[in-house]
Motif scaffolding. Structure first.
Motif, PDB file in Angstrom:
ATOM      1  N   UNK A  30       0.789  -1.232   0.000  1.00  0.00           N
ATOM      2  CA  UNK A  30       0.000   0.000   0.000  1.00  0.00           C
ATOM      3  C   UNK A  30       0.822   1.283   0.000  1.00  0.00           C
ATOM      4  N   UNK A  31       2.132   1.207   0.150  1.00  0.00           N
ATOM      5  CA  UNK A  31       3.006   2.335  -0.163  1.00  0.00           C
ATOM      6  C   UNK A  31       4.084   1.817  -1.113  1.00  0.00           C
ATOM      7  N   UNK A  32       4.674   2.687  -1.922  1.00  0.00           N
ATOM      8  CA  UNK A  32       5.550   2.220  -3.009  1.00  0.00           C
ATOM      9  C   UNK A  32       6.733   1.368  -2.568  1.00  0.00           C
ATOM     10  N   UNK A  33       7.305   1.647  -1.400  1.00  0.00           N
ATOM     11  CA  UNK A  33       8.540   0.964  -1.003  1.00  0.00           C
ATOM     12  C   UNK A  33       8.303  -0.347  -0.272  1.00  0.00           C
ATOM     13  N   UNK A  34       7.058  -0.681   0.052  1.00  0.00           N
ATOM     14  CA  UNK A  34       6.837  -1.724   1.053  1.00  0.00           C
ATOM     15  C   UNK A  34       6.865  -3.138   0.490  1.00  0.00           C
ATOM     16  N   UNK A  35       7.418  -4.029   1.307  1.00  0.00           N
ATOM     17  CA  UNK A  35       7.283  -5.462   1.115  1.00  0.00           C
ATOM     18  C   UNK A  35       6.096  -5.977   1.915  1.00  0.00           C
ATOM     19  N   UNK A  36       5.807  -5.299   3.052  1.00  0.00           N
ATOM     20  CA  UNK A  36       4.727  -5.717   3.932  1.00  0.00           C
ATOM     21  C   UNK A  36       4.404  -4.582   4.896  1.00  0.00           C
ATOM     22  N   UNK A  37       3.143  -4.507   5.310  1.00  0.00           N
ATOM     23  CA  UNK A  37       2.685  -3.531   6.297  1.00  0.00           C
ATOM     24  C   UNK A  37       1.852  -4.301   7.314  1.00  0.00           C
ATOM     25  N   UNK A  38       2.279  -4.326   8.571  1.00  0.00           N
ATOM     26  CA  UNK A  38       1.621  -5.185   9.560  1.00  0.00           C
ATOM     27  C   UNK A  38       1.981  -4.713  10.961  1.00  0.00           C
ATOM     28  N   UNK A  39       1.458  -5.380  11.997  1.00  0.00           N
ATOM     29  CA  UNK A  39       1.792  -5.095  13.401  1.00  0.00           C
ATOM     30  C   UNK A  39       1.862  -3.603  13.663  1.00  0.00           C
ATOM     31  N   UNK A  40       0.739  -2.924  13.440  1.00  0.00           N
ATOM     32  CA  UNK A  40       0.680  -1.471  13.482  1.00  0.00           C
ATOM     33  C   UNK A  40      -0.344  -0.997  14.509  1.00  0.00           C
ATOM     34  N   UNK A  41      -0.198   0.273  14.949  1.00  0.00           N
ATOM     35  CA  UNK A  41      -1.048   0.809  16.015  1.00  0.00           C
ATOM     36  C   UNK A  41      -1.811   2.027  15.533  1.00  0.00           C
ATOM     37  N   UNK A  42      -3.080   2.129  15.934  1.00  0.00           N
ATOM     38  CA  UNK A  42      -3.916   3.262  15.542  1.00  0.00           C
ATOM     39  C   UNK A  42      -4.598   3.833  16.782  1.00  0.00           C
ATOM     40  N   UNK A  43      -5.072   5.091  16.661  1.00  0.00           N
ATOM     41  CA  UNK A  43      -5.695   5.774  17.784  1.00  0.00           C
ATOM     42  C   UNK A  43      -6.615   6.858  17.249  1.00  0.00           C
ATOM     43  N   UNK A  44      -7.644   7.215  17.999  1.00  0.00           N
ATOM     44  CA  UNK A  44      -8.497   8.335  17.626  1.00  0.00           C
ATOM     45  C   UNK A  44      -7.678   9.620  17.664  1.00  0.00           C
ATOM     46  N   UNK A  45      -7.878  10.471  16.647  1.00  0.00           N
ATOM     47  CA  UNK A  45      -7.088  11.701  16.550  1.00  0.00           C
ATOM     48  C   UNK A  45      -7.893  12.756  15.811  1.00  0.00           C
TER      49      UNK A  45
END
Length: 319
Positions: A30-45
């Motif tokens: 989902x971004x040009x450089x990535x092999x993988x995007x995972x184990x990520x954190x989100x929060x209300x902002x």
């Protein structure tokens, strides 16, 4: 009015937690450089959501990236990794950054992650706007992983869960808690919970690690964690929950004997590291909770549940 991501429980589904029907919500490219995007954190902002994402590039260099979303499902992740500025330290170099968590404490957003400094340790930084980030002293000596901050002070001190480990693909691990007066010096280390005996709850018999930032409920701190069993086909990561005492969070009140979510869907069983469900964030609204997790060390997915049902699930069959 902003609401958390949500999808009602499917018909004829009796599971305590259920997956979003459009998982994964973030793909590996989902971004040009990535092999993988995972184990990520989100929060209300502000009027939406912000997050810190683990993105491994095509050289498989591990780093963390900021991102934003209006609805918590569709994300715009920056194409360049976070550039740290000096916070309470000038020592901001690291060999890698991965598996972030994010929580709001007092007046700012704190990020913890596995930081490469002569081996894996717990890195800390803060931001006010998810645009400028200020790195602080590492919390612990190597080797440590899965640093998760509580969203408020406990008895006047900052508190963090972590999992002391080794320098490799750790074949062991229990969850500890540590305290700090200032987010720089950490001590008073206490063991919170250990791996389960194989005969009692084999899915979490090899190692366990704190996952989401704890959610404060009337009955205790609700925290989602991962548990691991070492099978003939390698490690298998599943998700459980624990309820910790509000005033003394090194005390376990209830802990799920059965897992809440285990690798079953294709995006969880197939990827760079098969058979992984790895929770890193939970956003709640009333009785509803949305849990974000890494799947197969490759993509990001989300699952839903009701806090009251999850607590009752633990009470009825507690480890």
């Amino acid at each position: 009015m902003k609401t958390i991501p949500w999808q009602d429980r499917p018909e004829n589904n009796n599971d305590v937690m259920w997956r979003f029907s459009e998982n994964p919500i973030i793909g590996r490219y989902d971004i040009p450089s990535s092999n993988s995007i995972f184990n990520s954190a989100v929060i209300s902002f502000e009027d939406g959501f912000a997050g810190v994402f683990r993105c491994d590039n095509k050289a498989v260099q591990m780093n963390i990236f900021a991102g934003f979303s209006d609805d918590g499902i569709n994300w715009k992740i920056n194409h360049e990794p976070i550039e740290m500025k000096a916070g309470n330290t000038e020592m901001i170099d690291s060999d890698y950054k991965y598996d972030p968590r994010v929580t709001f404490i007092e007046d700012r957003y704190w990020i913890s992650w596995c930081n490469g400094y002569n081996g894996p340790t717990i890195g800390l930084a803060y931001t006010f706007d998810f645009k400028e980030f200020y790195q602080c002293e590492n919390a612990f000596l190597p080797f440590n992983r899965n640093g998760v901050l509580f969203p408020e002070k406990i008895n006047g001190k900052y508190a963090m869960l972590s999992r002391p480990s080794d320098n490799g693909h750790t074949p062991f691990g229990d969850i500890f808690i540590s305290y700090s007066p200032d987010m720089k010096y950490w001590g008073e280390h206490r063991c919170v919970m250990k791996v389960a005996p194989f005969m009692d709850s084999a899915w979490q018999c090899t190692k366990i690690g704190s996952g989401s930032v704890p959610i404060k409920t009337e009955e205790g701190w609700l925290m989602f964690y991962h548990g691991v069993i070492n099978t003939c086909n390698g490690f298998r990561y599943s998700m459980g929950a624990v309820l910790l005492d509000l005033e003394n969070p090194d005390k376990v009140l209830y802990r799920s004997k059965q897992y809440l979510l285990a690798p079953a869907e294709l995006y969880e069983t197939t990827g760079d590291v098969p058979n992984v469900v790895f929770p890193c964030a939970a956003i709640s609204e009333g009785d509803k909770v949305a849990v974000y997790y890494g799947a197969a060390d490759t993509v990001v997915a989300v699952a839903f549940g009701y806090i009251s049902e999850i607590i009752n699930f633990m009470k009825k069959d507690s480890l």
